[in-house]
Design an enzyme around this catalytic site. Structure first.
Site: not given
Ligand code: HPA
Length: 234
Positions: A20, A24, A43, A87-90, A179-181, A204, A217
């Site tokens: 995200g 990172r 952007r 996707r790699i994320g939290s 998560e959101m994606e 979390d 993290r």
């Protein structure tokens, strides 16, 4: 070049890791790739292409939330011919037997809505991961000694959720984390016949309210990068 990705044709690899956070992406490219070059700055959503064990890889930030990820994944697929998107994320853990730092590999991603809702209309499409990458990611995570969970996750439209009843229903139905994606990444992969996977670390916990300190993290993020690369090139 596309509206949101300023890369030249051929600058983007067939395999793309999508964190995200664009910083990172920069850190992962500098840490894990050989000969990494910045291919996008539009952007500030940084993207880098290099090689990992001789395999060409792009690491491109997706931004937060499905509308943002959808822009980048669509352009990577349709204009740059990306075939594999990971996707790699939290994520936030939703079950008691999951702890901070654990790895969650998303077999499916439930949602209230995704940017593809207008296409699916009355259909409750079940976005799911690429099976072969999923099994390789699982093996790689276990080999690293990470406590690893495979199952359904929840891709939410909001970080600050005002609907505790939704969280409860997700938990009741065994959803591992939020998560959101991922759901929209899986939708797009299905539509365009590409391979997709989401590898997440628990940052979390929705039940215990614990949070991973920011100093930690980075380490868990590094683990995910290696798991994702192993899953892609196995
Ligand atoms: N909610 C939504 N997205 C997240 C969370 C969360 O608790 N943690 C990491 N990404």
């Amino acid at each position: 070049m596309t509206i949101h990705i300023g890369a030249n044709p051929g600058d983007i690899a067939e395999t793309v890791l999508m964190p995200g956070d664009p910083y990172r992406a920069k850190w992962a490219a500098e840490t894990f790739l050989d000969d990494a070059e910045c291919v996008n700055k539009v952007r500030g959503m940084l993207g880098f292409t290099g090689t990992w064990k001789g395999n060409r890889v792009t690491i491109q930030g997706s931004g937060m939330g499905m509308p943002s990820l959808s822009i980048y994944a669509n352009e990577l697929i349709t204009a740059f011919n990306a075939q594999t998107l990971i996707r790699i994320g939290s994520c936030g853990a939703m079950q008691e037997d999951i702890a901070l730092r654990d790895i969650i590999i998303a077999m499916t991603a439930s949602s209230l809505s995704t940017p593809s809702r207008g296409i699916f209309k009355e259909i409750n499409f079940a976005p799911c991961a690429d099976y072969h990458m999923l099994t390789r990611a699982y093996d790689a995570a276990v080999a690293k000694g990470s406590k690893t969970h495979v199952g359904g996750i929840y891709s939410s439209d909001v970080f600050y959720d005002e609907r505790p009843d939704l969280t409860q229903q997700m938990q009741r139905h065994g959803i591992l984390g939020v998560e959101m994606e991922a759901a929209e990444l899986y939708n797009l992969a299905a539509r365009h016949k590409r391979r997709a996977l989401a590898v997440l670390t628990v940052s979390d916990h929705l039940i215990t309210k614990e949070e991973l300190p920011s100093s930690e993290r980075e380490r868990s993020f590094g683990e995910m990068v290696e798991i994702a690369l192993t899953a892609a090139f196995g």
